[in-house]
Scaffold this active site. Sequence first.
Site, mmCIF file in Angstrom:
data_model
loop_
_atom_site.group_PDB
_atom_site.id
_atom_site.type_symbol
_atom_site.label_atom_id
_atom_site.label_comp_id
_atom_site.label_asym_id
_atom_site.label_seq_id
_atom_site.Cartn_x
_atom_site.Cartn_y
_atom_site.Cartn_z
ATOM 1 N N GLY A 124 0.519 -1.276 -0.105
ATOM 2 C CA GLY A 124 -0.058 0.295 0.004
ATOM 3 C C GLY A 124 1.137 1.648 0.123
ATOM 4 O O GLY A 124 0.156 2.675 0.159
ATOM 5 N N SER A 203 4.565 -5.591 -2.704
ATOM 6 C CA SER A 203 4.855 -4.437 -2.971
ATOM 7 C C SER A 203 4.787 -3.344 -2.329
ATOM 8 O O SER A 203 6.820 -3.707 -1.341
ATOM 9 C CB SER A 203 3.281 -3.378 -2.382
ATOM 10 O OG SER A 203 3.302 -2.571 -4.009
#
Length: 552
Positions: A124, A203
């Site tokens: 995120g 991520s």
Amino acid sequence: MWKILILLSVVTLGYCDDGEWKQVRTAQGEVRGRKDPAGGLYAFLNIPYAKVPVGTDRFKAPLSAPIWLEPLDAIDRGIICMQPPSPLFDTSSKVMQEDCLITNVYVPDTDDKNLPVIVYIHGGAFEIGFGNMMTPKHLVKNKKVIVVNFNYRLGVHGFLCLGTEDAPGNAGLKDQVALLRWVNKNIASFGGNPDDVTIAGYSAGSVSVDLLMLSKSAKGLFNKVILESGVSVGFIAIQRNPIENAKTYAKMLNFTKVNDFYLMQEFYKSAPMKSMFMSTFLGRKDSTVLFSPCIERRKGNQAFLDESPYNIIKSGNYNKIPMLIGISNMEGSLQMHHVGIWKDSMNTKFSDFLPVDIKFQSNDERDIVSNKIKEFYFGGQPVGEETILAYLDYFGDIMFGYSTLRAVKLHLEAGHKQIYLYEFSFVDDSVPVIPNTNERRAQHCAQTMAVLEGPMDEETLSEEYRNLKSVIREMWSNFAIHGTPVTEDSSLPTWPTTSAGGSPYMSIGKAVEIKESFLGERGKFWNKIYEKYYSAPVAVAPPPSQAYHNEL
């Protein structure tokens, strides 16, 4: 807050069917996990693993977790860390709070003990997200592994880096270390092996995994790593100028006296926490976020990271453990929605969109290299919707693809010998066609969505995708259990370790097969640029002396 929740849990106990619950002793007290409605596992949710310091200490390392005397019902209370509204998911049903450090433990319904453990770190952009953003139930139901996920502080709360005692930086990463220590101390009670822990992440979580491998503060807490779209040597991983980022963000929050360092620090320490979160999610031309990890000023054991990842890897002075690392084949999907906004700027001044970790002696040199890069990707055509594939390749390469190849090369040159490289490319008819093309590609972190579960019922997915999910879960589980993603008795293709040139690597798509030359000519192109122009990040600058400040 936690005292109220624990009291409510105790009251709830009298109304529960004991056959649906499993009770476990932790160092903080007893916890009760509930059997999943579909069977096959128990879920222990929202267990506090550490406590966030509050008030003027809000940016410091986490504190010890609370203790309770009566069993705690470990059920989902929707707790997430403070964050701005998300473009990816709805947080309206969540309980967003400052003291948010909870973990979720998924345990197979088995009497087996000493099971391998996978700890998943959510992504995120270090700005949004929460532990249970995706769940690991299918990984756990095979009765071979325990899976843990968790929250950590985000955005300004987790990654403000002023280089002072009150805001040294990397609070969110220090939360992650606290979680790993909690796992080391408690996971045996759940049936897990504290000496066989794999950390995985996607991520920003993948960047975190790589940084944890390099940090002395996390040494000995895990023995394998899985990286899904993100590495520590990528420019998105480390803030280049934390003080300037703090000033930029303070202005966004309507604080204007940013040139007075100590007044700015006081603003961050005293402003209401709920007023401090605004989105900067991938809206910057250089593809950075304002608050990501930083290199701290040297503080001995207090620092999570006191040297650049590049220099640590080059030195070879880190724990070289088995690594499974890779990307999807359309990492640039994160910037797809910007093509219409940025195309004119990219055609006029492409250099504004270059990676921030390459530096030049002059603006003329910058323009020459910028034009060379633009020509390589776009071949004389204008940036825009008609060249969307080149646009996606460019952003995918600079944000994730090339840094992954470069990380592999650096690790291998430092003496790391057990690295398994992959590219995930599976798509089926449910994946939208890329605008202005007839192609489908796997978006950023598509491999994570295959390993874990999202909001969709898996029974509604195509048979082809369900089969692929089964294959990649077998690989990931094998790696956690055996340290290799394909075992000798598997029907899957043999998966050798890779070389510094990115060969061989596993292509995980409609076919699962070994290929050569990860990124191909694009990787070779960026190698030449980074060999000449790379500039490693440095530690946050020391603050002005208090004596000098008092004279102003």
